[in-house]
Scaffold this motif. Structure first.
Motif, PDB file in Angstrom:
ATOM      1  N   ALA A  96     -65.418 -19.526  14.847  1.00 36.42           N
ATOM      2  CA  ALA A  96     -66.594 -18.808  15.358  1.00 36.42           C
ATOM      3  C   ALA A  96     -67.660 -18.592  14.284  1.00 36.42           C
ATOM      4  O   ALA A  96     -68.538 -17.745  14.438  1.00 36.42           O
ATOM      5  N   GLU A  97     -67.555 -19.345  13.177  1.00 33.95           N
ATOM      6  CA  GLU A  97     -68.551 -19.277  12.092  1.00 33.95           C
ATOM      7  C   GLU A  97     -68.526 -17.955  11.342  1.00 33.95           C
ATOM      8  O   GLU A  97     -69.489 -17.584  10.672  1.00 33.95           O
ATOM      9  N   GLY A  98     -67.421 -17.247  11.461  1.00 32.72           N
ATOM     10  CA  GLY A  98     -67.275 -16.007  10.695  1.00 32.72           C
ATOM     11  C   GLY A  98     -66.155 -16.141   9.677  1.00 32.72           C
ATOM     12  O   GLY A  98     -65.699 -17.246   9.369  1.00 32.72           O
ATOM     13  N   VAL A  99     -65.727 -14.996   9.158  1.00 28.99           N
ATOM     14  CA  VAL A  99     -64.594 -14.939   8.245  1.00 28.99           C
ATOM     15  C   VAL A  99     -63.489 -14.169   8.954  1.00 28.99           C
ATOM     16  O   VAL A  99     -63.741 -13.115   9.527  1.00 28.99           O
ATOM     17  N   THR A 100     -62.267 -14.711   8.938  1.00 25.73           N
ATOM     18  CA  THR A 100     -61.137 -14.037   9.582  1.00 25.73           C
ATOM     19  C   THR A 100     -60.105 -13.639   8.546  1.00 25.73           C
ATOM     20  O   THR A 100     -59.720 -14.450   7.701  1.00 25.73           O
ATOM     21  N   VAL A 101     -59.681 -12.377   8.618  1.00 23.33           N
ATOM     22  CA  VAL A 101     -58.607 -11.885   7.757  1.00 23.33           C
ATOM     23  C   VAL A 101     -57.456 -11.441   8.643  1.00 23.33           C
ATOM     24  O   VAL A 101     -57.671 -10.736   9.627  1.00 23.33           O
ATOM     25  N   ILE A 102     -56.252 -11.866   8.312  1.00 18.87           N
ATOM     26  CA  ILE A 102     -55.084 -11.596   9.166  1.00 18.87           C
ATOM     27  C   ILE A 102     -54.003 -10.856   8.398  1.00 18.87           C
ATOM     28  O   ILE A 102     -53.348 -11.422   7.509  1.00 18.87           O
TER      29      ILE A 102
END
Ligand code: ADP
Ligand code: MG
Length: 149
Positions: A96-102
Motif C-alpha cells: 500500500a506504499e506505506g511502511v508496515t511494522v509487525i
C-alpha cells in the motif's frame, strides 16, 4: 547482523529513529521478542522518525492501526493470530506504499515477505535490551549500515 545494547527507552527509540529516516514505501519490518521486551517502544521511535504526530499505542483490540506520517504507517500486533492461519489481507498492507511494522511476526510466518528488516529484542535485565537487526535483501543491508547508538 547488527547488535545494539540499549539502557533505556530513549536509546531504543534512537536506534528506531535512524532506521525510520531511511525507510521507503512498501518496506516491511518485523519485531519479535518476549512481552515487555520493547517492541512497542521501538515502534513508537519508528513512528516519530516517520513524522507521525498521533500517539502510537499497542493495537489491543484491532490487529492493525494506521497512522499518517511522511509515509502511511501500519502498525500490526498479531499476537492474537497465534495458532490461526487467518490472512487479514497482509499483502494489501505490504503493497500500500506505506511502511508496515509487525509485532510478534513469528505468529504469521507464512505471510511475511522474504525482503524485510528482521528486528529481535531481548531483555537482558530491567533496563538493558539487546536489539538485533537482521537485514534480508540489498535495500535493508544498505539501510543498516551506519546505524549507531
Ligand atoms: P513489548 O511491546 O515488547 O511487549 P513494550 O515496548 O510495550 O514491550 O514495553 C517495554 C517496557 O520496558 C516499557 O515499560 C519500557 O519502559 C521498558 N524498558 C526498560 N528499558 C528499556 C529499553 N532499554 N528499551 C525499551 N524499553 C525499555
Ligand atoms: Mg507490544
Amino acid at each position: 547482523m547488527y547488535k545494539y545494547k540499549t539502557e533505556n527507552e530513549e536509546q531504543t527509540q534512537l536506534v528506531a529513529n535512524q532506521i525510520a529516516n531511511k525507510l521507503k514505501p512498501n518496506d516491511v519490518l518485523t519485531l519479535d521478542g518476549d512481552l515487555g521486551a520493547g517492541k512497542t517502544t521501538f515502534t513508537k521511535g519508528l513512528a516519530k522518525g516517520l513524522g507521525v504526530k498521533r500517539t502510537v499505542n499497542s493495537p489491543t483490540y484491532t490487529i492493525v492501526k494506521e497512522y499518517k506520517g511522511q509515509l502511511p504507517f501500519y502498525h500490526m500486533d498479531v499476537y492474537r493470530l497465534e495458532d490461526s492461519d487467518e490472512d487479514i489481507g497482509f499483502d494489501d498492507y505490504f503493497n500500500a506504499e506505506g511502511v508496515t511494522v509487525i509485532e510478534w511476526s513469528s505468529f504469521i510466518r507464512d505471510f511475511i515477505p522474504v525482503e524485510r528488516l528482521e528486528i529481535v529484542i531481548e531483555k537482558i535485565d530491567e533496563q538493558t535490551r539487546e536489539i538485533t537487526l537482521i537485514p534480508h535483501g540489498e535495500h535493508f543491508k544498505e539501510l543498516c549500515k551506519g546505524i549507531q547508538l
